[in-house]
Structure formats: structure tokens, C-alpha cells
Enzyme design. Structure first.
Site, PDB file in Angstrom:
ATOM      1  CB  CYS A 194      -0.957   0.026   1.180  1.00  0.00           C
ATOM      2  SG  CYS A 194      -2.152   1.377   1.048  1.00  0.00           S
TER       3      CYS A 194
ATOM      4  CB  CYS B 235      -4.458   3.275  -2.633  1.00  0.00           C
ATOM      5  SG  CYS B 235      -3.421   3.892  -1.283  1.00  0.00           S
TER       6      CYS B 235
END
Length: 311
Positions: A61, A237
Site C-alpha cells: 500500500c 488505495c
């Protein structure tokens, strides 16, 4: 089939393991030091230097290092604590998708956050509270004082993949076809997630999208049938920018990446609705859906909300 997590390499940054034993140095990626983040933010003194990093390696991430940056800045601002907010990233951009990068540049400018592109943390000196960065373009070293230092570590695939040269690529990741998720040399091997060389961000959302493809193709191979599953590179995200705001970035793995959004609104805008979804809906989907094999990403909802159109 492989689904193996990456390893955190704090040891690759000189002085960092020792610095973790001193006040103000923390990392949300480590179960050992994540609680130090809250403590460091709480004890931060007005006028201090708060430094946040993103390394020169693939990470889980890529938006996570920015999330804590924005949360800390908002906390200091609401508490009336002026702070020198500094973000060092090894990337040449603030985010890999232009639509969301434009929105994030607006956020950092409005909040007075100093962003340094193409800078990689190579050393921490806890005695003098200094972080040493390497400018990846000029090879010059930059010394940055810190009162709070949040470190995102280098990451690499686990040894079971990295050390198996027959299965991994030159960077140590499982080498699979980006559309079918089947290994490029061994048809009986499939992969998904962080350990693979897929050209997309390493996120749980990406794994969900890959899971449906793997389920179809692995089942087809076992039954001696042609593979029909095709991964479109989807990942997501949720960029939390505060206690009640979030930019929901969703995109594919085209070059350059393009938005692949679920909702018929501008997801580059900070929204409280997206924050509520991130805080409450996504954990449920992860624990009760994806980990139990029921959640394969939002593609079906995307088509429904966009009247059958894929984008």
C-alpha cells in the site's frame, strides 16, 4: 499457488534498529513499534520537525506512508501545535496516478507540507536526531533533523520465493503472467498478492481482484479446460487525509495507470462518505468476505453503478 507476504527490512537502513529504542521513531508497519506512533504524535512539541518516509522499494500500500502524514498534520493543527511537516519519498511523483496525484498536491500545499521527491532514507542517527537521505538523482546526502520520524521500511518477497530462482524473477518476486496469474514457465504454479511481480500496487484490494481470476483459471487448469479469467490490474488505495476525509483511489495497471473507479462521482475529491466506507465497510469486507473467499472486488458493483459500463 502462492500467497506469501513480503518481509520488512528495517535492517537495510543504518542505525534504524537502534533508533527504534529511542523516543519519536516509529513505524505503523511493525507490530513492535506501531504503538509508538500514537505516543510520538501525542508527545510532539509545537514547532518540531515531523518527518515521514517512503523507501526505494516496492511496498505494501504505497498510500499508507501518506495517510499517517495527513492524520498527524491534522492532529497537530487541531491541537494548535505548529509543525514542520516533511515527506520524503523515493518516487518521482507523489502518487502514481495523475488524477489522484493532482488532488494530493493540492492537499499538501493547502496544509504547508514539504514534499521531497526522489529521496531515500539510508541512515538514522538517534543521538543527534538526524535522518540521512540520499538524493537518487544527484547522489548527494541530505541531513534532516527530526522530533518525530515515521519510517516505511524496505520490503522484499519472503525467502521461500526470493531464493527459488526457478520461480522468481531478477528482483525476487514470483514471475507470473499479469493477466492469467499463471507462472510464465511452470503451468502448475499460480500466484497472487504481494509476493508476485504483478505491475500493480500491493494492496488487499488488488488481492481481492486477483482472487476471482485465480479461482477461475486454477479451476480450469485442474479440469483440463482453457483459462478464461483475465486480471484487469484493479487495485485500490483509500488515501485517508483526516479523521473524516478520504480520497478513494481506484486504478488499473496500464502504463501510466488509469482510474478504475466504482462510484459515479469524482473519487479524487476528499469525502467523508469515502472515509466512513474505509473505516467501517472495508474491514468487514476484508475479514468476513475476502479472507473467507467470498469477496472478489467491486467489479460487479462498478458495472451496476455505471449502467453496465466497465469504467
Amino acid at each position: 499457488m502462492h500467497c506469501i507476504c513480503n518481509l520488512y527490512r528495517y535492517d537495510k537502513i543504518k542505525g534504524l534498529p537502534e533508533a527504534f529504542e529511542t523516543p519519536g521513531v516509529c513505524s505503523n508497519y511493525s507490530p513492535l513499534y506501531v504503538e509508538k506512533t500514537t505516543k510520538a504524535i501525542k508527545e510532539f512539541k509545537a514547532g518540531g520537525d515531523a518527518v515521514f518516509t517512503l523507501p526505494n522499494s516496492p511496498i505494501k500500500c504505497a498510500g499508507a506512508p501518506q495517510k499517517i502524514l495527513y492524520i498527524a498534520e491534522e492532529t497537530f493543527r487541531l491541537q494548535g501545535k505548529p509543525a514542520n511537516m516533511v515527506y520524503y519519498t523515493a518516487l518521482p511523483v507523489i502518487f502514481g496516478v495523475k488524477k489522484y496525484a493532482d488532488a494530493l498536491w493540492k492537499v499538501v500545499k493547502e496544509r504547508g507540507i514539504n514534499v521531497n521527491l526522489r529521496h531515500d532514507l539510508i541512515e538514522v542517527k538517534p543521538d543527534t536526531r538526524e535522518a540521512i537521505f540520499l538524493n537518487l538523482d544527484t547522489q548527494e546526502k541530505v541531513v534532516q533533523h527530526y522530533d518525530l520520524l515515521h519510517v516505511t521500511p524496505y520490503m522484499n518477497a519472503a525467502p521461500v520465493v526470493r531464493d527459488c530462482k526457478e520461480l522468481s524473477n531478477s528482483e525476487g518476486y514470483l514471475e507470473i503472467d499479469k493477466f492469467t496469474l499463471q507462472h510464465v514457465r511452470y503451468p502448475n504454479v499460480f500466484g497472487l498478492g504481494d509476493c508476485t511481480n504483478l505491475p500493480t500496487s500491493k494492496t488487499a484490494a488488488a488481492v481481492a481482484g486477483q482472487f476471482g481470476v485465480l479461482r477461475k483459471n486454477l479451476g480450469a487448469v485442474l479440469d483440463g479446460k482453457p483459462m478464461k479469467g483475465v486480471y484487469d490490474g484493479y487495485t485500490s488505495c483509500p488515501l485517508v487525509t483526516g479523521k473524516n476525509s478520504c480520497i478513494l483511489a481506484e486504478f488499473d495497471f496500464s502504463a501510466p495507470p488509469k482510474p478504475l473507479e466504482t462510484f459515479p462521482v469524482n473519487q479524487a475529491k476528499e469525502r467523508s462518505s469515502m472515509y466512513l466506507m474505509k473505516a467501517h465497510a472495508m474491514p468487514f469486507l476484508y475479514w468476513q468476505g475476502m479472507l473467507r473467499g467470498f469477496w472478489e472486488g467491486p467489479a460487479i458493483f462498478r458495472k451496476a453503478m455505471r449502467l453496465g459500463m466497465s469504467k
